[in-house]
Scaffold this active site. Structure first.
Site, short mmCIF file in Angstrom:
data_model
loop_
_atom_site.label_atom_id
_atom_site.label_comp_id
_atom_site.label_asym_id
_atom_site.label_seq_id
_atom_site.Cartn_x
_atom_site.Cartn_y
_atom_site.Cartn_z
N LEU A 126 7.98 -1.80 8.00
CA LEU A 126 8.55 -1.10 6.84
C LEU A 126 10.03 -0.79 7.10
CD1 LEU A 126 5.50 1.27 6.30
CD2 LEU A 126 6.16 -0.65 4.82
N HIS A 161 -1.38 3.35 16.89
CA HIS A 161 -0.92 2.20 17.66
C HIS A 161 -1.78 2.07 18.91
CE1 HIS A 161 1.83 -0.87 19.03
NE2 HIS A 161 1.80 -0.30 20.22
N GLU A 218 -9.80 5.22 19.12
CA GLU A 218 -8.98 5.32 17.90
C GLU A 218 -9.77 6.02 16.80
OE1 GLU A 218 -6.83 1.80 16.61
OE2 GLU A 218 -6.98 0.94 18.61
N MET A 270 -0.02 -4.28 8.97
CA MET A 270 0.74 -5.16 9.86
C MET A 270 2.05 -5.65 9.23
SD MET A 270 -1.19 -4.75 12.40
CE MET A 270 -0.91 -5.91 13.73
N THR A 280 8.82 6.69 12.01
CA THR A 280 10.26 6.76 11.82
C THR A 280 10.75 5.30 11.72
OG1 THR A 280 10.54 6.86 14.21
CG2 THR A 280 10.52 8.97 13.04
N GLY A 302 -10.23 -2.59 8.66
CA GLY A 302 -10.20 -1.20 8.22
C GLY A 302 -11.18 -0.28 8.93
N ARG A 355 11.94 -7.53 1.96
CA ARG A 355 11.09 -6.37 2.25
C ARG A 355 11.31 -5.24 1.25
NH1 ARG A 355 8.54 -6.95 7.21
NH2 ARG A 355 9.58 -8.39 8.61
N ASN A 369 0.95 6.73 11.86
CA ASN A 369 0.50 5.40 12.26
C ASN A 369 -0.36 5.54 13.50
OD1 ASN A 369 0.42 2.50 12.37
ND2 ASN A 369 1.91 2.59 14.04
#
Ligand code: GAR
Length: 198
Positions: A95, A111, A176, A92, A143, A14, A67, A109
């Site tokens: 979805l 990446h 990031e 991880m 998306t 995190g 899922r 998100n």
């Protein structure tokens, strides 16, 4: 002013989550409402609790490959927390389109690559193997397709001759931590133009 309510989904340590939480102060247009993980051992949960942010765990394992059933549980704490924006930060689990569709234009998100290059896993090793001279990270709207969606920001990192995947990952991670809070601040304020960091 009414702040946007931000939920952050994590699976691990995190560090991006911490950067986001620590940014949502003062004149920031958003505040954290929830940190949630699919793994009760995720190190980020304690860091969120230390910062006084509500936490929740929805373990994906009892659902096997179902899922949709996992996501039906995942969405409950998000709704209960009156979430406006969902930030995936090292989350991880893939979805489904059904879940993503409920957060269209409201889920981000981060990446660890310069998308559209290197979707999926092991991005740093793949960039090195390909002889890239430049690598980096991307924040994008989520998306249904994995690591697709409108790009909201990118930060670039030069590749060094002596890089290993670990060294490169560490330098990308520093970027990031700058990029994601900067993009979230703009996004929560209604800005969608990509933020390109050097
Ligand atoms: C980050 O490097 C993030 O970009 C990456 O996982 C790491 C999480 O670190 N995400 C992905 O690979 C998503 N497919 P953190 O838990 O310390 O923020």
């Amino acid at each position: 002013m009414s702040h946007k309510r931000v939920a952050i989904l994590i699976s691990g340590g995190g560090s991006n989550m911490v950067a986001l939480l620590d940014s949502m102060r003062g004149d920031h247009p958003a505040r954290p409402c929830l940190v949630m993980s699919n793994d009760a051992s995720a190190g980020g949960l304690a860091k969120a609790a230390e910062r006084g942010v509500a936490t929740a765990v929805v373990d994906h394992r009892p659902f096997g490959g179902d899922r949709a059933a996992f996501e039906a549980e995942l969405i409950k704490p998000l709704i209960a927390a009156q979430t406006d924006i969902v930030c995936l930060a090292g989350f991880m689990r893939v979805l489904t389109a059904g879940f993503v569709g409920q957060w269209t234009g409201r889920m981000l998100n981060i990446h660890p690559s310069l998308l559209p290059k290197y979707r999926g896993l092991h991005t740093h090793a793949r960039a090195l193997e390909a002889g890239e001279r430049e690598h980096g990270c991307t924040v994008h709207e989520v998306t249904p397709e994995l690591d697709e969606g409108p790009i909201l920001g990118q930060a670039r990192v030069p590749v060094r001759a002596d890089d290993t995947p670990e060294r490169l990952a560490a330098r990308v991670l520093v970027q990031e931590h700058a990029l994601y809070p900067a993009v979230l601040r703009r996004f929560a304020g209604g800005m969608r133009e990509p933020l390109l960091m050097p």
